[in-house]
Design an enzyme around this catalytic site. Structure first.
Site, PDB file in Angstrom:
ATOM      1  N   ASP A 126       5.921  21.891 -18.606  1.00  0.00           N
ATOM      2  CA  ASP A 126       4.715  22.026 -19.439  1.00  0.00           C
ATOM      3  C   ASP A 126       3.541  22.613 -18.660  1.00  0.00           C
ATOM      4  O   ASP A 126       2.385  22.322 -18.964  1.00  0.00           O
ATOM      5  CB  ASP A 126       4.313  20.671 -20.050  1.00  0.00           C
ATOM      6  CG  ASP A 126       5.459  19.975 -20.753  1.00  0.00           C
ATOM      7  OD1 ASP A 126       6.116  20.639 -21.568  1.00  0.00           O
ATOM      8  OD2 ASP A 126       5.704  18.786 -20.482  1.00  0.00           O
ATOM      9  N   HIS A 138       8.719  26.900 -24.625  1.00  0.00           N
ATOM     10  CA  HIS A 138       7.760  27.845 -24.057  1.00  0.00           C
ATOM     11  C   HIS A 138       6.854  28.374 -25.165  1.00  0.00           C
ATOM     12  O   HIS A 138       7.308  29.017 -26.102  1.00  0.00           O
ATOM     13  CB  HIS A 138       8.492  28.986 -23.351  1.00  0.00           C
ATOM     14  CG  HIS A 138       9.214  28.527 -22.120  1.00  0.00           C
ATOM     15  ND1 HIS A 138      10.015  29.342 -21.367  1.00  0.00           N
ATOM     16  CD2 HIS A 138       9.242  27.317 -21.498  1.00  0.00           C
ATOM     17  CE1 HIS A 138      10.510  28.654 -20.338  1.00  0.00           C
ATOM     18  NE2 HIS A 138      10.058  27.427 -20.420  1.00  0.00           N
TER      19      HIS A 138
END
Length: 431
Positions: free
Chosen positions: A14, A42
């Protein structure tokens, strides 16, 4: 002469890899995923339009880029189809630009069933997997009973192999976990239905990448998850099931490691972790709430709330060592705007009073430590959307400089917002 660049996460995932991959692929001809599966998430924001990709490389949004899924990726056919259809509905051409290794292990319904059953059985000791079958699929690969994409192209042999592996896993599901068995006929039918479609996109990835290198094409390797989730080097057992580090490029794509020119480590200006596992700098106070809310810290794959904390320099030193990082991309600097103080973890203190600047080798070691924090002045000015280093307040510049000093690694790219334009490239990895 082309350049071969790796973009990977240095923390627990992340970090903002998707945006940076998308930004850098303007200069690349090939973008390669080399590990993980559709447990990755993503997020790309282009002119305010958000796209979340889980399996297909982030370069797919660039018209001139070929996207490759290497042998190190575990591939779920249903997830791939869902993502392809989502992109096609948005007018993004996929089939003619996506190439897949026949050696990719398949994720099939019984892998997901096992993943969920195991997490449920662990109770409060659950690892926090996404439940998408990633671990069980890698387990089959290592046990040499796994089915691969190329197996789909011989229907008779695939049916035989599938029956054998499903007998094993269904026994575990019913007799050990007390769950329902997964239907063999349905699994076989659904898998073979997509065989010809997948075959049209399959290629010898190792040969393709070697030819691209010889032709002088720029290649970008896109990592998933983060260094601290690596199966070997992460906070074991609270890790993913693949090698998320730079070494995974060679094994997960067949590209020679000596040909890599630059390793870009994505590092968030603070730290987050999603799911269970040790987290020495975790903040469970109003500052943590500030980071989580302003940073919109919710998992792109699961939607789970991420746990926020200060930037952990000790852990980042290990990430630099493992990945031989050439330079950092610092993301989400703007989330720290408005804090009176910002802190960096520069050591781990043990119960006996000793201080270490080296990470433990397993999760149990982390449970003993408390962070040694270095405090720096914060800044009230906004850094959001800044595109020049001159636009940053002095306190933010001092924070960046201190990170560089402690990690002995330059910050070459700074991200100040989710859009690809909200970035400053101080040193171009492809230059």
């Amino acid at each position: 002469m082309g350049k071969n660049v790796v973009v990977l996460g240095t923390q627990w995932g992340d970090e903002g890899k998707g945006k940076i991959v998308d930004l850098l692929t303007e200069q690349a001809k090939y973008v390669v995923r080399y590990q993980g599966g559709h447990n990755a998430g993503h997020t790309l924001v282009i002119d305010g339009d958000k796209t979340v990709l889980h399996l297909i490389p982030s370069g797919i949004l660039r018209d001139n880029v070929k996207c490759i899924i290497g042998n190190g990726v575990v591939l779920a056919p249903d997830a791939l189809m869902k993502e392809i259809n989502m992109l096609k509905e948005r007018g993004v051409p996929v089939e003619e630009r996506l190439l897949i290794s026949e050696a990719c292990p398949l994720i099939l319904p019984f892998h997901c069933a096992l993943d969920i059953a195991r997490e449920k059985a662990r109770g409060n000791k659950a690892i926090g997997t996404t439940g998408r079958g990633i671990g069980p699929a890698y387990e089959d690969k290592i046990s040499r009973r796994g089915l691969r994409v190329g197996d789909l192209f011989n229907a008779e042999l695939f049916a035989e192999k599938l029956k054998e592996v499903m007998a094993y896993h269904n026994f575990m599901l019913t007799e050990y976990y007390g769950c329902e068995a997964v239907d063999y006929e349905t699994t076989l039918k659904d898998a073979l239905a997509i065989a010809d479609y997948l075959k049209s996109m399959c290629t010898d990835v190792t040969e393709l990448l070697d030819q691209a290198r010889k032709n002088g094409d720029n290649i970008l390797f896109e990592g998933a998850q983060g260094t601290l989730l690596d199966i070997d080097h992460g906070t074991y057992p609270f890790v993913t099931s693949s090698n998320t580090t730079a070494g995974g490029v060679a094994t997960g794509s067949g590209f020679g490691p000596r040909h890599l020119d630059y390793v870009c480590g994505i590092i968030k200006a603070y730290t987050t972790r999603v799911g269970a596992g040790p987290f020495p700098t975790e903040l469970r106070d109003e500052i943590g709430d500030h980071l989580g809310t302003k940073g919109q810290e919710f998992g792109a794959t699961t939607g789970r709330k991420r746990r926020p904390g200060w930037l952990d320099i000790v852990a980042m030193k290990r990430a630099v060592q493992i990945n031989s990082i050439s330079g950092f991309c610092l993301t989400k600097l703007d989330v720290l705007d408005g804090l009176k103080e910002v802190k960096l973890c520069v050591g781990y203190q043990y119960p006996d009073g000793s201080i270490s600047t080296v990470t433990p080798l397993a999760a149990e070691g982390y449970e003993q430590v408390t962070p040694v924090l270095e405090t720096m002045p914060g800044w009230s000015e906004s850094t959001f959307g800044a595109t020049s280093i001159d636009q940053l307040p002095q306190a933010a510049l001092d924070y960046i400089k201190r990170i560089e000093e402690l990690l002995e690694t330059p910050v070459d790219i700074i991200s100040t917002g989710p859009d690809r334009n909200e970035t400053m490239i101080l040193v171009n990895p492809f230059s």
